[in-house]
Each structure stands twice: as structure tokens, then as C-alpha cells.
Design an enzyme around this catalytic site. Structure first.
Site, mmCIF file in Angstrom:
data_model
loop_
_atom_site.group_PDB
_atom_site.id
_atom_site.type_symbol
_atom_site.label_atom_id
_atom_site.label_comp_id
_atom_site.label_asym_id
_atom_site.label_seq_id
_atom_site.Cartn_x
_atom_site.Cartn_y
_atom_site.Cartn_z
ATOM 1 N N CYS A 130 43.421 26.472 61.189
ATOM 2 C CA CYS A 130 42.160 26.086 60.558
ATOM 3 C C CYS A 130 42.326 24.993 59.498
ATOM 4 C CB CYS A 130 41.474 27.308 59.954
ATOM 5 S SG CYS A 130 41.136 28.610 61.162
ATOM 6 N N LYS A 195 36.228 36.960 55.129
ATOM 7 C CA LYS A 195 36.549 36.853 56.562
ATOM 8 C C LYS A 195 37.929 37.452 56.790
ATOM 9 C CE LYS A 195 37.045 33.630 60.361
ATOM 10 N NZ LYS A 195 36.866 32.250 60.825
ATOM 11 N N ARG A 217 46.624 33.924 61.704
ATOM 12 C CA ARG A 217 45.862 33.386 60.573
ATOM 13 C C ARG A 217 45.990 34.252 59.311
ATOM 14 N NH1 ARG A 217 43.505 29.759 63.833
ATOM 15 N NH2 ARG A 217 41.806 30.236 65.257
ATOM 16 N N GLU A 233 36.917 37.472 46.396
ATOM 17 C CA GLU A 233 36.511 36.295 47.181
ATOM 18 C C GLU A 233 35.030 35.967 46.965
ATOM 19 O OE1 GLU A 233 38.017 34.090 48.833
ATOM 20 O OE2 GLU A 233 39.944 34.855 49.498
ATOM 21 N N LYS A 248 32.547 39.167 57.572
ATOM 22 C CA LYS A 248 32.862 39.013 58.990
ATOM 23 C C LYS A 248 34.202 39.661 59.311
ATOM 24 C CE LYS A 248 33.983 35.356 62.209
ATOM 25 N NZ LYS A 248 34.294 33.964 62.345
ATOM 26 N N SER A 274 32.362 38.110 68.360
ATOM 27 C CA SER A 274 32.504 38.101 69.821
ATOM 28 C C SER A 274 33.107 39.387 70.377
ATOM 29 C CB SER A 274 33.361 36.902 70.234
ATOM 30 O OG SER A 274 34.627 36.950 69.598
HETATM 31 C C1 PBG Z 1 36.605 29.580 63.304
HETATM 32 C C2 PBG Z 1 35.737 30.734 63.646
HETATM 33 C C3 PBG Z 1 36.083 31.932 64.294
HETATM 34 C C4 PBG Z 1 34.908 32.636 64.458
HETATM 35 C C5 PBG Z 1 33.879 31.899 63.881
HETATM 36 N N1 PBG Z 1 34.423 30.726 63.364
HETATM 37 C C6 PBG Z 1 37.361 32.404 64.864
HETATM 38 C C7 PBG Z 1 38.574 32.531 64.060
HETATM 39 O O1 PBG Z 1 38.577 32.543 62.832
HETATM 40 O O2 PBG Z 1 39.613 32.618 64.713
HETATM 41 C C8 PBG Z 1 34.791 33.968 65.148
HETATM 42 C C9 PBG Z 1 33.482 34.260 65.754
HETATM 43 C C10 PBG Z 1 33.479 35.335 66.759
HETATM 44 O O3 PBG Z 1 34.504 35.992 67.057
HETATM 45 O O4 PBG Z 1 32.398 35.565 67.300
HETATM 46 N N2 PBG Z 1 37.418 29.749 62.197
HETATM 47 ZN ZN ZN Z 2 39.094 28.158 62.062
#
Ligand code: PBG
Ligand code: ZN
Length: 327
Positions: A130, A195, A217, A233, A248, A274
Site C-alpha cells: 500500500c 483497519k 500488511r 488511531e 473495517k 468482501s
Molecule cells: C486497499 C483496500 C482493501 C480493501 C479496501 N481497500 C484491501 C486490503 O487492504 O488489502 C478491502 C475491501 C474488501 O475486502 O471488501 N487497501
Molecule cells: Zn492498499
């Protein structure tokens, strides 16, 4: 025999009684629908691990946006698959990339629909991390300058809300400064403040071709075991100027959503990611669960936990179901 006097069941006696005392009401106005845009025209290809979600060329994304607006959903979040990738992810701020073109085209076709731009580099870098690398380490401060360019390019294209999802320190302040310097003082920031480094992103990474090519990550996204760190955060992102705070994934982190809601006066968003979507779709396809019931129950639980905004791939179906139910 003792006479029973206290009867909470009185408040559950009929559908209208239950409706009158219901504490949480899910609404189509809570939803944001994520879309994945690609190059080309007339492309609408289903994403295998995310049934009924598609890779859309800009023209098809506009059609989708019109449907979303007609259903009363207030916003879309735009993700993209670029035509080229490099070490620093420069296609992320290319005004000719699918994301920037889609934002512009959707804004022109459906001006009232709010557009959220996801700001991150993982879809655009060859290594899938990222940010900008220094060896195998993602360099925080070098990455900030790149994120500023992405945010400004999306605002130029017409994004109403910028949503940084990279988890670098200081990105909210950096993006706010860049937006303001370029005259975008009314473009807001919805920060992916909390996140987690989550297994629930698997289908998205296939859909967006954004899996890291080495490692993981965990050196920038949060440890799923931590909740005090989440509050840290949130505090930092608010101090840096975030307008909306996101947690998230959603379902496994509703305790965090609740804590954030109790603590702050800003709007709270959750991302129903997802993997959460894929699990429901897989079980429903097998006939193991009642999809409509499960989805509405799950989304209601997110709202009950304290979310004002729910980013979800179920948004279109849920909007139709709420309409069916006259809600
Ligand atoms: C990018 C990002 C991600 C998601 C949203 N923006 C994936 C990640 O961090 O690997 C995940 C969304 C989802 O799983 O629906 N950083
Ligand atoms: Zn990313």
C-alpha cells in the site's frame, strides 16, 4: 401459583407493535455501494468470489451508478484496476486511469450521487503493497506524498469524499493539506482509521488484483487482537482532520464500532468487506441460509452497534428488500 405481572412479550404481540417499538431502523440512506472499474468499453464481468459483483468499464459503471441512484442509495465507492503498474503506483493519480475517468463520468451522469474515492496504492504497485518500498519496508513518509497526489487527482475528477485505506501514519493530515491547497476545502475525508490486518479481504484482493507479492500488511494494518489501539488511531485521525471514521471489517469488529460510537461525535462508518459478503453468498447458494433474512439482520446489527454509514456489496439487494418491506 405466583401471578405473572411483568410481560415484555406484550411489546412483541404483532408486526405493527414491533414496528412501533423498534429501536434501530435500517435505511437505504445508510448504504455505500463499492464498484470495481476497468479499462475498455462494454465490459461487465462477474467477479468469481463475489457473485453479482462485476468488473465494469466506465460506460457500464455509469449504468450501474444510475441504478444505484434510482434505488435511493446515496453513494458509490470507486475502486479501480489500472492499465499499468509500477514501483510507486503512479497510475493511481493518472487522470486517464479507469478510476479518474469513472468518477468524472458518474459525476456528469448522476450529479447528486456522492462519490467516494478509495485512496491506496496496492492496486497500482507491482509489489502490491500500500505504499512506496524501501527494501521490503513500506516507507511511511515517502508514501504520504504519493497519497496526496492520488487524493487531489480524485477530487479533480469529481470525488466528494476521499477515503484513505493505506494505514500510513499522518495520511489524513497530509491529504487534508493537499486538498485545501488545491481548493478542495469542501471535499471530505472518510478515514479508514481502524483497519485490521484481516483475512476477510481475500476476495477483494483477487477482484482488485492487489495482493502483496511478498509478506503481508501487518506492519501497517492493525492487529485484530487490539481495541485500545483502535481508539488511539481514531483520536489521531480526528486530530488530523478526518470527517468520518471507518472501522473495517465490520462483523468481527462490532465491539470496536460500539466503542468508537460511544467515544466520538463524528459519523461512524463500517465496511462490510468482501470476505463477509462471500461467506453469505456461498452459504445462500448452497441453500443453507435465507439470504435476505441474514443480510438484513447483519446490516441491522451494524447499525445497532453504532454505524451511521454501511459500505456493503449487499447494498443493491438490501435496497430492493427494504423497498419490498415498505421500510
Ligand atoms: C486497499 C483496500 C482493501 C480493501 C479496501 N481497500 C484491501 C486490503 O487492504 O488489502 C478491502 C475491501 C474488501 O475486502 O471488501 N487497501
Ligand atoms: Zn492498499
Amino acid at each position: 401459583m405466583m401471578e405473572q405481572k411483568l410481560r415484555p412479550r406484550r411489546m412483541r404481540i404483532s408486526e405493527n407493535m414491533r414496528a412501533m417499538v423498534r429501536e434501530t431502523q435500517l435505511s437505504v440512506k445508510d448504504f455505500v455501494y463499492p464498484i470495481f472499474v476497468v479499462a475498455g468499453t462494454n465490459v461487465k464481468e462477474e467477479i468469481p468470489s463475489m457473485p453479482n459483483c462485476y468488473h465494469l468499464s466506465v460506460d457500464k459503471a455509469v449504468d450501474q451508478a444510475k441504478e444505484i441512484a434510482e434505488l435511493g442509495i446515496p453513494a458509490v465507492e470507486v475502486f479501480g484496476l489500472p492499465e499499468y503498474k509500477d514501483e510507486i503506483g503512479s497510475s493511481a493519480w493518472d487522470m486517464n486511469s479507469p478510476v479518474q475517468r469513472a468518477i468524472k463520468a458518474i459525476k456528469e451522469a448522476v450529479p447528486q450521487l456522492m462519490i467516494v474515492g478509495d485512496v491506496c496504492l496496492c492496486q497500482y504497485t507491482t509489489h502490491g503493497h500500500c505504499g512506496q518500498l524501501c527494501g521490503h519496508y513500506v516507507d511511511n513518509d515517502k508514501t504520504l506524498a504519493l497519497l496526496q497526489k492520488v487524493a487531489v487527482s480524485q477530487a479533480q475528477a469529481g470525488a466528494d469524499i476521499i477515503a484513505p485505506s493505506d494505514m500510513m501514519d499522518g495520511r489524513v493530515a497530509a491529504i487534508r493539506e493537499a486538498l485545501d491547497e488545491n481548493g478542495f476545502t469542501n471535499v471530505s475525508i472518510m478515514s479508514y482509521a481502524v483497519k485490521y490486518a484481516s483475512g476477510y479481504y481475500g476476495p477483494f484482493r483477487d477482484a482488485a488484483d492487489s495482493a502483496p507479492q511478498f509478506g503481508d500488511r501487518k506492519a501497517y494494518q492493525m492487529d485484530p487482537a487490539n481495541s485500545r489501539e483502535a481508539m488511539k488511531e481514531v483520536e489521531l485521525d480526528l486530530a488530523e482532520g478526518a470527517d468520518i471514521i471507518m472501522v473495517k471489517p465490520a462483523l468481527a469488529y462490532l465491539d470496536i464500532v460500539h466503542q468508537v460510537r460511544e467515544k466520538i461525535n463524528h459519523p461512524v462508518a463500517v465496511y462490510n468487506v468482501s470476505g463477509e459478503y462471500a461467506m453469505v453468498k456461498a452459504a445462500a447458494a448452497n441453500g443453507w441460509i435465507d439470504e435476505k433474512r441474514i443480510v438484513l439482520e447483519t446490516l441491522t446489527s451494524m447499525k445497532r452497534a453504532g454505524a451511521d454509514i454501511i459500505i456493503t456489496y449487499h447494498a443493491i439487494d438490501a435496497a430492493k428488500w427494504l423497498r419490498e418491506e415498505n421500510l
